[in-house]
Scaffold this motif. Structure first.
Motif: not given
Length: 314
Positions: A29-42
């Protein structure tokens, strides 16, 4: 229902996760949230800053979109199964997951090949760059990086759907095409040939990238400006390429030729690598190394912090 009557597949890769499912669930769940945050931010940084509306950054934005697409095909089902007593997936959903995960993986190769071509034109033919990488051509190349992987995987999944199956046990944490093919009762020669053609096609992508980088290195050594451009824009691309290639090659070779004697935990780790690492590392690598993106993201963070402080004072 397919010809064999199999309507559900059992994902047996979860059998060794019984003792630490909560830990895996939290980490996933942490990995998925991190993927969402870093990709959406970029993605938002590139979209909102007009100075970043250049082919290289548009291709990077496309790479982040692809990472989100691939993660959506794996993580929701994976985290749900970690908390379930029985890990099963319907025949149709399994084929859909195969389509999404492997069109994401092959799409990564197409996008990275396109980014290599963009860097080749920028460094080796700088005076022609804006005419070669026009808006129309950029849009056509982006469409190519989506259409071709989707068509390849559509063909692969269609062939798999015609097989008569004599089993329903997939020895993985998710649906994988070759794992389904190995369950077939009859000949799978056509599936093998088509699969090898697709693999060869994307190996040609890697060869194209290598050839472009030979030219890039030769050109960049001629001037200080060329070396600066190569270091700043090509190094992150090479890191991302190595990450994706190593992960996917490992998974493909193991799926086809791997030994059942390998411990299930190690097999699970190898299978998950290309689904976990590239979507996280790609935007982080580019965000840290590319100066324009790093500066813009730092500015946006500072502005957000100032607004938050003003609201707290109010």
């Amino acid at each position: 229902m397919n010809m064999s009557g199999v309507v559900l597949f059992t994902l047996s890769g979860y059998s060794v996760t019984v003792n630490y499912r909560i830990l895996l669930f939290s980490f996933s769940l942490l990995c998925y949230c991190l993927i969402l945050v870093v990709n959406v931010s970029l993605i938002l940084t590139i979209i909102l800053d007009h100075n970043l509306h250049e082919p290289m950054y548009v291709f990077l934005c496309n790479l982040c979109f692809n990472g989100l697409y691939g993660a959506a095909g794996f993580y929701p089902k994976f985290v749900f199964d970690l908390l379930s007593d029985v890990q099963v997936i319907s025949y149709t959903a399994c084929l859909l997951q195969v389509f999404v995960i492997y069109s994401y993986a092959t799409g990564d190769f197409s996008i990275l090949a396109l980014m290599a071509y963009d860097r080749y034109v920028a460094i080796c033919r700088p005076l022609e760059y804006h005419s070669v990488m026009s808006v129309r051509r950029t849009a056509a190349l982006i469409a190519f990086t989506w259409v071709v992987p989707l068509m390849c995987q559509c063909m692969v999944v269609t062939l798999t759907s015609t097989l008569k199956l004599c089993g329903s046990r997939i020895d993985k944490l998710y649906c994988e095409n070759w794992s389904i093919v190995k369950l077939a009762c009859g000949s799978t020669r056509t599936n093998s040939i088509v699969g090898l053609i697709v693999i060869a096609f994307y190996c040609a992508h890697v060869l194209l990238i290598v050839c472009s980088y030979v030219q890039l290195v030769q050109s960049s050594l001629k001037s200080k400006e060329g070396r600066r451009k190569f270091t700043q824009t090509c190094v992150p691309h090479l890191l991302c390429l190595f990450n994706v290639t190593a992960a996917l090659l490992f998974d493909t070779m193991y799926s086809r030729y791997g030994s059942a004697a390998i411990p299930q935990n190690l097999r699970n780790f190898m299978a998950l690598h290309f689904l976990v690492m590239p979507p996280i590392l790609n935007p982080i690598i580019y965000g840290l190394i590319l100066t324009k993106i790093r500066n813009r993201m730092a500015t946006l963070c500072m502005m957000a912090g100032q607004r938050l402080r003003l609201r707290l004072k109010a």
